[in-house]
Design a protein around this motif. Structure first.
Motif, PDB file in Angstrom:
ATOM      1  N   LEU A 172       0.826  -1.207   0.000  1.00  0.00           N
ATOM      2  CA  LEU A 172       0.000   0.000   0.000  1.00  0.00           C
ATOM      3  C   LEU A 172       0.861   1.257   0.000  1.00  0.00           C
ATOM      4  O   LEU A 172       0.550   2.243  -0.680  1.00  0.00           O
ATOM      5  N   THR A 173       1.969   1.217   0.760  1.00  0.00           N
ATOM      6  CA  THR A 173       2.892   2.357   0.767  1.00  0.00           C
ATOM      7  C   THR A 173       3.464   2.583  -0.623  1.00  0.00           C
ATOM      8  O   THR A 173       3.591   3.724  -1.085  1.00  0.00           O
ATOM      9  N   ALA A 174       3.786   1.487  -1.310  1.00  0.00           N
ATOM     10  CA  ALA A 174       4.340   1.590  -2.664  1.00  0.00           C
ATOM     11  C   ALA A 174       3.318   2.184  -3.633  1.00  0.00           C
ATOM     12  O   ALA A 174       3.671   2.961  -4.528  1.00  0.00           O
ATOM     13  N   GLU A 175       2.047   1.835  -3.453  1.00  0.00           N
ATOM     14  CA  GLU A 175       0.999   2.370  -4.334  1.00  0.00           C
ATOM     15  C   GLU A 175       0.884   3.892  -4.172  1.00  0.00           C
ATOM     16  O   GLU A 175       0.760   4.622  -5.164  1.00  0.00           O
ATOM     17  N   ILE A 176       0.928   4.373  -2.935  1.00  0.00           N
ATOM     18  CA  ILE A 176       0.860   5.824  -2.711  1.00  0.00           C
ATOM     19  C   ILE A 176       2.081   6.505  -3.315  1.00  0.00           C
ATOM     20  O   ILE A 176       1.967   7.541  -3.982  1.00  0.00           O
ATOM     21  N   SER A 177       3.257   5.927  -3.104  1.00  0.00           N
ATOM     22  CA  SER A 177       4.492   6.520  -3.608  1.00  0.00           C
ATOM     23  C   SER A 177       4.512   6.563  -5.133  1.00  0.00           C
ATOM     24  O   SER A 177       4.906   7.575  -5.738  1.00  0.00           O
ATOM     25  N   LYS A 178       4.074   5.480  -5.773  1.00  0.00           N
ATOM     26  CA  LYS A 178       4.052   5.451  -7.239  1.00  0.00           C
ATOM     27  C   LYS A 178       3.129   6.516  -7.800  1.00  0.00           C
ATOM     28  O   LYS A 178       3.457   7.187  -8.787  1.00  0.00           O
ATOM     29  N   ALA A 179       1.964   6.680  -7.158  1.00  0.00           N
ATOM     30  CA  ALA A 179       1.009   7.671  -7.642  1.00  0.00           C
ATOM     31  C   ALA A 179       1.482   9.096  -7.355  1.00  0.00           C
ATOM     32  O   ALA A 179       1.170  10.025  -8.106  1.00  0.00           O
ATOM     33  N   THR A 180       2.242   9.272  -6.289  1.00  0.00           N
ATOM     34  CA  THR A 180       2.716  10.606  -5.913  1.00  0.00           C
ATOM     35  C   THR A 180       3.954  11.011  -6.690  1.00  0.00           C
ATOM     36  O   THR A 180       4.043  12.132  -7.225  1.00  0.00           O
ATOM     37  N   PHE A 181       4.927  10.091  -6.767  1.00  0.00           N
ATOM     38  CA  PHE A 181       6.235  10.436  -7.344  1.00  0.00           C
ATOM     39  C   PHE A 181       6.605   9.644  -8.588  1.00  0.00           C
ATOM     40  O   PHE A 181       7.624   9.920  -9.215  1.00  0.00           O
ATOM     41  N   GLY A 182       5.789   8.643  -8.937  1.00  0.00           N
ATOM     42  CA  GLY A 182       6.130   7.811 -10.084  1.00  0.00           C
ATOM     43  C   GLY A 182       7.164   6.753  -9.765  1.00  0.00           C
ATOM     44  O   GLY A 182       7.685   6.103 -10.671  1.00  0.00           O
ATOM     45  N   MET A 183       7.473   6.550  -8.484  1.00  0.00           N
ATOM     46  CA  MET A 183       8.462   5.564  -8.053  1.00  0.00           C
ATOM     47  C   MET A 183       8.016   4.912  -6.754  1.00  0.00           C
ATOM     48  O   MET A 183       7.405   5.566  -5.904  1.00  0.00           O
ATOM     49  N   THR A 184       8.335   3.631  -6.610  1.00  0.00           N
ATOM     50  CA  THR A 184       8.150   2.971  -5.323  1.00  0.00           C
ATOM     51  C   THR A 184       9.232   3.469  -4.367  1.00  0.00           C
ATOM     52  O   THR A 184      10.253   4.016  -4.804  1.00  0.00           O
ATOM     53  N   PRO A 185       9.067   3.292  -3.053  1.00  0.00           N
ATOM     54  CA  PRO A 185      10.119   3.697  -2.113  1.00  0.00           C
ATOM     55  C   PRO A 185      11.476   3.066  -2.415  1.00  0.00           C
ATOM     56  O   PRO A 185      12.518   3.726  -2.306  1.00  0.00           O
ATOM     57  N   SER A 186      11.488   1.782  -2.791  1.00  0.00           N
ATOM     58  CA  SER A 186      12.771   1.130  -3.072  1.00  0.00           C
ATOM     59  C   SER A 186      13.445   1.749  -4.293  1.00  0.00           C
ATOM     60  O   SER A 186      14.667   1.961  -4.301  1.00  0.00           O
ATOM     61  N   ALA A 187      12.672   2.072  -5.328  1.00  0.00           N
ATOM     62  CA  ALA A 187      13.240   2.727  -6.507  1.00  0.00           C
ATOM     63  C   ALA A 187      13.701   4.146  -6.167  1.00  0.00           C
ATOM     64  O   ALA A 187      14.725   4.623  -6.670  1.00  0.00           O
ATOM     65  N   TYR A 188      12.957   4.811  -5.306  1.00  0.00           N
ATOM     66  CA  TYR A 188      13.300   6.170  -4.883  1.00  0.00           C
ATOM     67  C   TYR A 188      14.630   6.170  -4.132  1.00  0.00           C
ATOM     68  O   TYR A 188      15.462   7.071  -4.287  1.00  0.00           O
ATOM     69  N   LYS A 189      14.848   5.148  -3.285  1.00  0.00           N
ATOM     70  CA  LYS A 189      16.107   5.044  -2.539  1.00  0.00           C
ATOM     71  C   LYS A 189      17.284   4.877  -3.492  1.00  0.00           C
ATOM     72  O   LYS A 189      18.347   5.477  -3.309  1.00  0.00           O
ATOM     73  N   ILE A 190      17.088   4.067  -4.518  1.00  0.00           N
ATOM     74  CA  ILE A 190      18.142   3.888  -5.517  1.00  0.00           C
ATOM     75  C   ILE A 190      18.422   5.203  -6.235  1.00  0.00           C
ATOM     76  O   ILE A 190      19.567   5.581  -6.468  1.00  0.00           O
ATOM     77  N   TYR A 191      17.361   5.926  -6.573  1.00  0.00           N
ATOM     78  CA  TYR A 191      17.484   7.222  -7.247  1.00  0.00           C
ATOM     79  C   TYR A 191      18.305   8.193  -6.408  1.00  0.00           C
ATOM     80  O   TYR A 191      19.086   8.991  -6.938  1.00  0.00           O
ATOM     81  N   LYS A 192      18.143   8.115  -5.084  1.00  0.00           N
ATOM     82  CA  LYS A 192      18.875   9.020  -4.203  1.00  0.00           C
ATOM     83  C   LYS A 192      20.239   8.470  -3.785  1.00  0.00           C
ATOM     84  O   LYS A 192      20.955   9.103  -3.004  1.00  0.00           O
ATOM     85  N   GLY A 193      20.587   7.292  -4.261  1.00  0.00           N
ATOM     86  CA  GLY A 193      21.890   6.720  -3.936  1.00  0.00           C
ATOM     87  C   GLY A 193      21.969   6.115  -2.553  1.00  0.00           C
ATOM     88  O   GLY A 193      23.040   6.041  -1.957  1.00  0.00           O
TER      89      GLY A 193
END
Length: 282
Positions: A172-193
């Motif tokens: 559910l957290t991933a669904e909110i993140s994808k809709a908000t930022f276009g990325m799941t939290p795990s993908a977002y962490k990779i994006y931020k290094g």
């Protein structure tokens, strides 16, 4: 030694303690910790004596200690390891004066937690102090703490609607993140290094990223309270819609600002302390 090998070591009082990641958590070589706290010439034998003196510890040894492979200068070795909680239990059975500061600290931590249960504002003040120690600005800290409260309200709402499995919280957290930022939290962490499981994504967000995260989760909470979903598909739909509100607001903001608010910025220079937060990054 390889870069992985270097990360498998931590220095305490000029002595090396081997460690390894297991189930997204640091586990430390018990024999190394005992050697540091006792100066024993034979820490392995000392551990046997500890277990003989403490039958309760010996009885639960299999739940406290886990044999794990650790890469060190001498190669990969299988070593008995324990996480921080397990080490604290072992340290309680060490009579060495060098272990006494750890015991006193544990007693203080326990006392502080009791006070925080009676007065939750104390817990918030403690968290604020930890963020200040890590070098975060006060206005950022205020947003971060507000975000933690909003996140807690959301997880309480999910629990009230029958969500109990950690995997479902993560979905559910991933669904909110994808809709908000276009990325799941795990993908977002990779994006931020961010590579360590101890690095909390939200501890590395900018003000605007925190704001839109809060918006998505707050709207999701309100929708859930109104619609009272009872199934996982229903919860996913609500999460997607709540995140979409925040995502649309983000896009409008970016249009006005002329640039993306999704940032590669992180606070790795402040990352020497463990991640602080409510365990929302999945």
């Amino acid at each position: 030694m390889s870069e992985t090998g270097k990360k498998s070591l931590v220095v305490f009082q000029d002595k090396t303690i081997r460690r390894t990641l297991h189930n997204d958590e640091w586990y430390f070589a018990v024999v190394d910790v005992v050697a540091v706290l006792t100066d024993s010439v034979n820490p392995t034998d000392y551990i046997k004596k500890i277990r003989r003196r403490d039958p309760i510890l010996a009885q639960g040894w299999g739940q406290i200690v886990t044999p794990l492979s650790i890469e060190t200068a001498g190669g990969v070795q299988k070593v008995n390891c324990a996480n921080v909680k397990g080490l604290f239990r072992i340290i309680q059975s060490i009579p060495s004066p060098k272990a006494e500061p750890f015991k006193q600290w544990l007693a203080q931590v326990g006392y502080d937690r009791v006070l925080e249960i009676e007065n939750p504002e104390l817990a918030q003040e403690r968290m604020k102090e930890l963020y200040e120690q890590k070098g975060y600005p006060k206005d950022w800290i205020d947003k971060r703490l507000r975000g933690i409260a909003i996140r807690q309200n959301l997880t309480d709402e999910w629990k009230a609607r029958g969500i109990t499995d950690e995997r479902d919280f993560a979905i559910l957290t991933a669904e909110i993140s994808k809709a908000t930022f276009g990325m799941t939290p795990s993908a977002y962490k990779i994006y931020k290094g961010l590579n360590s499981p101890n690095q909390n994504l939200r501890d590395h967000m900018t003000d605007l990223e925190l704001i839109f995260t809060m918006l998505g989760e707050r709207v999701t909470t309100e929708l859930s309270k109104q619609e009272k979903p009872t199934s996982m598909p229903g919860h996913k739909s609500v999460a997607q819609r709540g995140g979409r509100v925040a995502g649309n607001a983000r896009k409008e903001t970016e249009k006005e600002l002329g640039h993306s608010i999704i940032s590669e910025e992180n606070h790795l220079s402040n990352d020497e302390l463990p991640g602080i937060g409510e365990g929302e990054d999945k």
